[in-house]
Design a protein around this motif. Structure first.
Motif, PDB file in Angstrom:
ATOM      1  N   ALA A 246      -4.333  14.118  -7.113  1.00 45.94           N
ATOM      2  CA  ALA A 246      -5.489  14.230  -6.201  1.00 45.94           C
ATOM      3  C   ALA A 246      -6.805  14.086  -6.969  1.00 45.94           C
ATOM      4  CB  ALA A 246      -5.456  15.580  -5.502  1.00 45.94           C
ATOM      5  N   GLU A 247      -7.768  13.409  -6.330  1.00 43.51           N
ATOM      6  CA  GLU A 247      -9.119  13.307  -6.904  1.00 43.51           C
ATOM      7  C   GLU A 247      -9.771  14.684  -6.829  1.00 43.51           C
ATOM      8  OE1 GLU A 247     -10.619  10.565  -8.096  1.00 43.51           O
ATOM      9  OE2 GLU A 247      -8.828   9.356  -7.699  1.00 43.51           O
ATOM     10  N   LYS A 248     -10.742  14.942  -7.706  1.00 41.43           N
ATOM     11  CA  LYS A 248     -11.395  16.258  -7.753  1.00 41.43           C
ATOM     12  C   LYS A 248     -12.080  16.614  -6.419  1.00 41.43           C
ATOM     13  CE  LYS A 248     -10.545  17.273 -12.096  1.00 41.43           C
ATOM     14  NZ  LYS A 248     -10.872  16.353 -13.154  1.00 41.43           N
ATOM     15  N   ASN A 249     -12.603  15.588  -5.721  1.00 42.88           N
ATOM     16  CA  ASN A 249     -13.319  15.922  -4.487  1.00 42.88           C
ATOM     17  C   ASN A 249     -12.390  16.212  -3.303  1.00 42.88           C
ATOM     18  OD1 ASN A 249     -12.545  13.356  -3.637  1.00 42.88           O
ATOM     19  ND2 ASN A 249     -14.459  12.419  -4.322  1.00 42.88           N
ATOM     20  N   LEU A 250     -11.081  16.142  -3.523  1.00 42.05           N
ATOM     21  CA  LEU A 250     -10.150  16.411  -2.419  1.00 42.05           C
ATOM     22  C   LEU A 250      -9.906  17.901  -2.197  1.00 42.05           C
ATOM     23  CD1 LEU A 250      -7.471  13.587  -2.575  1.00 42.05           C
ATOM     24  CD2 LEU A 250      -9.378  13.859  -1.019  1.00 42.05           C
ATOM     25  N   SER A 251     -10.577  18.747  -2.975  1.00 43.05           N
ATOM     26  CA  SER A 251     -10.385  20.189  -2.776  1.00 43.05           C
ATOM     27  C   SER A 251     -11.330  20.745  -1.705  1.00 43.05           C
ATOM     28  CB  SER A 251     -10.606  20.935  -4.084  1.00 43.05           C
ATOM     29  OG  SER A 251     -11.938  20.749  -4.493  1.00 43.05           O
ATOM     30  N   GLU A 252     -12.189  19.896  -1.167  1.00 40.54           N
ATOM     31  CA  GLU A 252     -13.142  20.290  -0.117  1.00 40.54           C
ATOM     32  C   GLU A 252     -12.412  21.031   1.018  1.00 40.54           C
ATOM     33  OE1 GLU A 252     -16.578  19.195   0.235  1.00 40.54           O
ATOM     34  OE2 GLU A 252     -16.719  20.212   2.181  1.00 40.54           O
ATOM     35  N   GLY A 253     -12.887  22.188   1.360  1.00 38.28           N
ATOM     36  CA  GLY A 253     -12.319  22.935   2.494  1.00 38.28           C
ATOM     37  C   GLY A 253     -11.184  23.884   2.124  1.00 38.28           C
ATOM     38  N   LEU A 254     -10.603  23.729   0.913  1.00 41.04           N
ATOM     39  CA  LEU A 254      -9.456  24.574   0.558  1.00 41.04           C
ATOM     40  C   LEU A 254      -9.828  26.050   0.461  1.00 41.04           C
ATOM     41  CD1 LEU A 254      -7.383  22.551  -2.085  1.00 41.04           C
ATOM     42  CD2 LEU A 254      -7.191  22.622   0.395  1.00 41.04           C
ATOM     43  N   VAL A 255     -11.078  26.318   0.076  1.00 44.22           N
ATOM     44  CA  VAL A 255     -11.500  27.713  -0.074  1.00 44.22           C
ATOM     45  C   VAL A 255     -11.404  28.471   1.263  1.00 44.22           C
ATOM     46  CG1 VAL A 255     -13.986  27.184   0.243  1.00 44.22           C
ATOM     47  CG2 VAL A 255     -13.305  29.197  -1.064  1.00 44.22           C
ATOM     48  N   ASN A 256     -11.475  27.732   2.359  1.00 45.08           N
ATOM     49  CA  ASN A 256     -11.384  28.394   3.669  1.00 45.08           C
ATOM     50  C   ASN A 256     -10.008  29.003   3.920  1.00 45.08           C
ATOM     51  OD1 ASN A 256     -14.041  27.879   4.398  1.00 45.08           O
ATOM     52  ND2 ASN A 256     -13.509  25.800   5.055  1.00 45.08           N
ATOM     53  N   TYR A 257      -8.978  28.453   3.280  1.00 44.01           N
ATOM     54  CA  TYR A 257      -7.640  29.054   3.433  1.00 44.01           C
ATOM     55  C   TYR A 257      -7.647  30.476   2.885  1.00 44.01           C
ATOM     56  CZ  TYR A 257      -5.565  24.666   4.900  1.00 44.01           C
ATOM     57  OH  TYR A 257      -5.242  23.545   5.615  1.00 44.01           O
ATOM     58  N   ALA A 258      -8.383  30.689   1.804  1.00 42.21           N
ATOM     59  CA  ALA A 258      -8.485  32.032   1.213  1.00 42.21           C
ATOM     60  C   ALA A 258      -9.365  32.922   2.087  1.00 42.21           C
ATOM     61  CB  ALA A 258      -9.045  31.932  -0.197  1.00 42.21           C
ATOM     62  N   ARG A 259     -10.477  32.369   2.541  1.00 42.46           N
ATOM     63  CA  ARG A 259     -11.398  33.174   3.353  1.00 42.46           C
ATOM     64  C   ARG A 259     -10.763  33.603   4.679  1.00 42.46           C
ATOM     65  NH1 ARG A 259     -16.836  30.875   5.905  1.00 42.46           N
ATOM     66  NH2 ARG A 259     -15.298  29.565   6.941  1.00 42.46           N
ATOM     67  N   ASN A 260      -9.879  32.738   5.217  1.00 41.88           N
ATOM     68  CA  ASN A 260      -9.347  33.015   6.555  1.00 41.88           C
ATOM     69  C   ASN A 260      -8.255  34.084   6.598  1.00 41.88           C
ATOM     70  OD1 ASN A 260     -11.085  31.136   7.488  1.00 41.88           O
ATOM     71  ND2 ASN A 260      -9.589  29.500   7.743  1.00 41.88           N
ATOM     72  N   ILE A 261      -7.845  34.561   5.429  1.00 39.41           N
ATOM     73  CA  ILE A 261      -6.792  35.584   5.419  1.00 39.41           C
ATOM     74  C   ILE A 261      -7.361  36.925   5.917  1.00 39.41           C
ATOM     75  CG2 ILE A 261      -5.187  36.859   3.920  1.00 39.41           C
ATOM     76  CD1 ILE A 261      -5.227  34.258   2.143  1.00 39.41           C
ATOM     77  N   GLU A 262      -6.584  37.573   6.755  1.00 37.73           N
ATOM     78  CA  GLU A 262      -7.020  38.829   7.359  1.00 37.73           C
ATOM     79  C   GLU A 262      -7.469  39.822   6.278  1.00 37.73           C
ATOM     80  OE1 GLU A 262      -3.973  40.773   9.550  1.00 37.73           O
ATOM     81  OE2 GLU A 262      -5.398  41.788  10.857  1.00 37.73           O
ATOM     82  N   ASN A 263      -8.558  40.525   6.528  1.00 37.67           N
ATOM     83  CA  ASN A 263      -9.161  41.536   5.634  1.00 37.67           C
ATOM     84  C   ASN A 263      -9.950  40.960   4.459  1.00 37.67           C
ATOM     85  OD1 ASN A 263      -8.138  43.614   7.174  1.00 37.67           O
ATOM     86  ND2 ASN A 263      -6.215  43.665   6.014  1.00 37.67           N
ATOM     87  N   VAL A 264      -9.854  39.645   4.235  1.00 42.40           N
ATOM     88  CA  VAL A 264     -10.656  39.059   3.149  1.00 42.40           C
ATOM     89  C   VAL A 264     -12.107  38.965   3.615  1.00 42.40           C
ATOM     90  CG1 VAL A 264     -11.132  36.936   1.844  1.00 42.40           C
ATOM     91  CG2 VAL A 264      -8.782  37.773   2.057  1.00 42.40           C
ATOM     92  N   GLU A 265     -13.028  39.469   2.791  1.00 39.97           N
ATOM     93  CA  GLU A 265     -14.445  39.282   3.093  1.00 39.97           C
ATOM     94  C   GLU A 265     -15.001  38.136   2.258  1.00 39.97           C
ATOM     95  OE1 GLU A 265     -16.598  39.963   5.218  1.00 39.97           O
ATOM     96  OE2 GLU A 265     -18.392  39.292   4.151  1.00 39.97           O
ATOM     97  N   ALA A 266     -14.610  38.088   0.972  1.00 39.74           N
ATOM     98  CA  ALA A 266     -15.175  37.050   0.092  1.00 39.74           C
ATOM     99  C   ALA A 266     -14.070  36.251  -0.578  1.00 39.74           C
ATOM    100  CB  ALA A 266     -16.042  37.702  -0.964  1.00 39.74           C
ATOM    101  N   ALA A 267     -14.276  34.936  -0.626  1.00 38.01           N
ATOM    102  CA  ALA A 267     -13.290  34.066  -1.275  1.00 38.01           C
ATOM    103  C   ALA A 267     -13.996  33.160  -2.271  1.00 38.01           C
ATOM    104  CB  ALA A 267     -12.579  33.224  -0.227  1.00 38.01           C
ATOM    105  N   ALA A 268     -13.265  32.813  -3.323  1.00 38.75           N
ATOM    106  CA  ALA A 268     -13.818  31.863  -4.296  1.00 38.75           C
ATOM    107  C   ALA A 268     -12.742  30.874  -4.697  1.00 38.75           C
ATOM    108  CB  ALA A 268     -14.325  32.606  -5.531  1.00 38.75           C
ATOM    109  N   LEU A 269     -13.157  29.636  -4.869  1.00 40.51           N
ATOM    110  CA  LEU A 269     -12.262  28.616  -5.418  1.00 40.51           C
ATOM    111  C   LEU A 269     -12.895  28.104  -6.705  1.00 40.51           C
ATOM    112  CD1 LEU A 269      -9.934  26.441  -5.302  1.00 40.51           C
ATOM    113  CD2 LEU A 269     -11.534  25.024  -4.040  1.00 40.51           C
ATOM    114  N   LEU A 270     -12.138  28.174  -7.797  1.00 34.79           N
ATOM    115  CA  LEU A 270     -12.631  27.651  -9.076  1.00 34.79           C
ATOM    116  C   LEU A 270     -11.913  26.355  -9.372  1.00 34.79           C
ATOM    117  CD1 LEU A 270     -12.499  31.039  -9.510  1.00 34.79           C
ATOM    118  CD2 LEU A 270     -13.567  30.297 -11.645  1.00 34.79           C
TER     119      LEU A 270
END
Ligand code: AMP
Length: 335
Positions: A246-270
């Motif tokens: 995958a190209e580096k720019n294909l990670s767009e939007g993936l951080v939302n999978y972490a944010r959308n988990i119940e009880n999560v307030e803050a998410a980060a993708l490195l």
């Protein structure tokens, strides 16, 4: 600022930007690195409108452009290099800082130029000669719509596709907390031009390449939680990109999978771009100001979506990000 005063200020700055644009024969448009639908859609829509007024337009993005934005009308006109001779009017679209355009975009470029800064990031550095900054706008595309109307240019299908892309990108298809009645109102006007909503949504959000899907799998498989599940962190190493193809720019939007988990307030993708070159995306759900966290690291963005770059090895960067998130959450909780 009191709403009436803010309205007056916006009206006056918009008028000044219109007058500036009307009097010049050409302009150079700039959008930010790691381009997204809002910066490219806004830049292209404005450029097409300016061309409609008979202006010569130069479009710049450092690239590479994400594959799902490659079919935006006018995209072929975007250059990835800056010519020696630039027009006298430089228009920055969706850039919180001039340096967001590229690392060599310093104030030297501004000598003898008129710099128009049009953006909706709360962290904007007001680097222009004219600064129209509206953090209330869900997308810079909403501001560009207003400017195009003010310039008296009618909204063509090509302009509409670009602006619709801008708005649905930054509002998460009208679902994020930044979405307003204005977002819907503008979108309704764009839809009236007959644009193909299903096709735009499919290209932007639904269709995934196999390598992108494999990348999602990698990101989910190393998801980590802290603070009783309030913080979720994902990491994508260079190896992950190599293994999935995958190209580096294909990670767009993936951080939302972490944010959308119940009880999560803050998410980060490195994301490891290179050795000691880490791009971080922060997201929050309802109360944590992630713009403040990104700003601590020299980045910025919005209260619920922000980003920064760290010149650290991946593991060290992860430690720093987790520490900053934990501290911010503790401070908020104790307040
Ligand atoms: P991203 O996580 O890259 O999707 O970015 C989320 C938001 O933060 C977008 O509005 C970006 O323009 C902004 N942003 C990301 N990285 C930076 C940075 N290094 N400096 C300022 N703003 C940023």
């Amino acid at each position: 600022m009191i709403p009436a005063m803010q309205k007056r200020t916006t009206t006056s700055i918009l008028k000044q930007i219109k007058l500036e644009i009307e009097k010049v024969p050409e302009a150079a448009l700039f959008s930010h690195v790691s381009p997204d639908g809002d910066c490219l859609g806004s830049m292209l829509a404005l450029g097409i409108a300016l061309e409609g007024l008979g202006k010569r337009v130069f479009y710049y993005n450092a690239g590479p452009l994400p594959e799902n934005l490659n079919s935006l009308p006018g995209v072929a006109r975007i250059s990835m290099s800056i010519p020696e001779e630039l027009p006298k009017t430089l228009i920055f679209v969706d850039c919180a800082e001039a340096e967001r355009v590229n690392s060599i975009m310093t104030r030297e470029y501004f000598q003898g130029k008129k710099v128009l800064n049009i953006d909706h990031h709360v962290s904007n550095a007001y680097f222009g000669s004219l600064n129209w900054i509206d953090p209330e706008a869900a997308a810079t595309g909403e501001m560009i719509y207003r400017l195009i109307r003010k310039l008296g240019v009618s909204i063509s299908k090509d302009i509409a596709i670009n602006l619709y892309t801008a708005i649905i990108t930054d509002t998460g298809r009208f679902s994020f907390s930044n979405t307003t009645a204005k977002s819907f109102k503008i979108a309704a006007e764009l839809v009236k031009t007959g644009i193909d909503l299903a096709a735009i949504n499919n290209i932007l959000f639904e269709r995934k390449t196999l390598s992108q899907t494999k990348l999602l799998l990698k990101a989910l498989s190393n998801l980590e939680f802290r603070q009783g599940g309030t913080i979720a962190v994902m990491v994508l190493s260079q190896k992950d990109f190599e293994e999935t193809g995958a190209e580096k720019n294909l990670s767009e939007g993936l951080v939302n999978y972490a944010r959308n988990i119940e009880n999560v307030e803050a998410a980060a993708l490195l994301k490891e771009i290179g050795t000691k070159e880490i791009k971080v995306s922060f997201r929050s759900n309802s109360w944590l100001d992630v713009n403040r966290i990104a700003s601590q690291f020299g980045g910025g963005g919005h209260i619920r979506a922000s980003g920064c770059s760290l010149n650290l090895p991946l593991e060290k960067a992860k430690e720093s990000v987790i520490l900053a998130l934990e501290e911010a959450i503790n401070i908020e909780r104790n307040n």
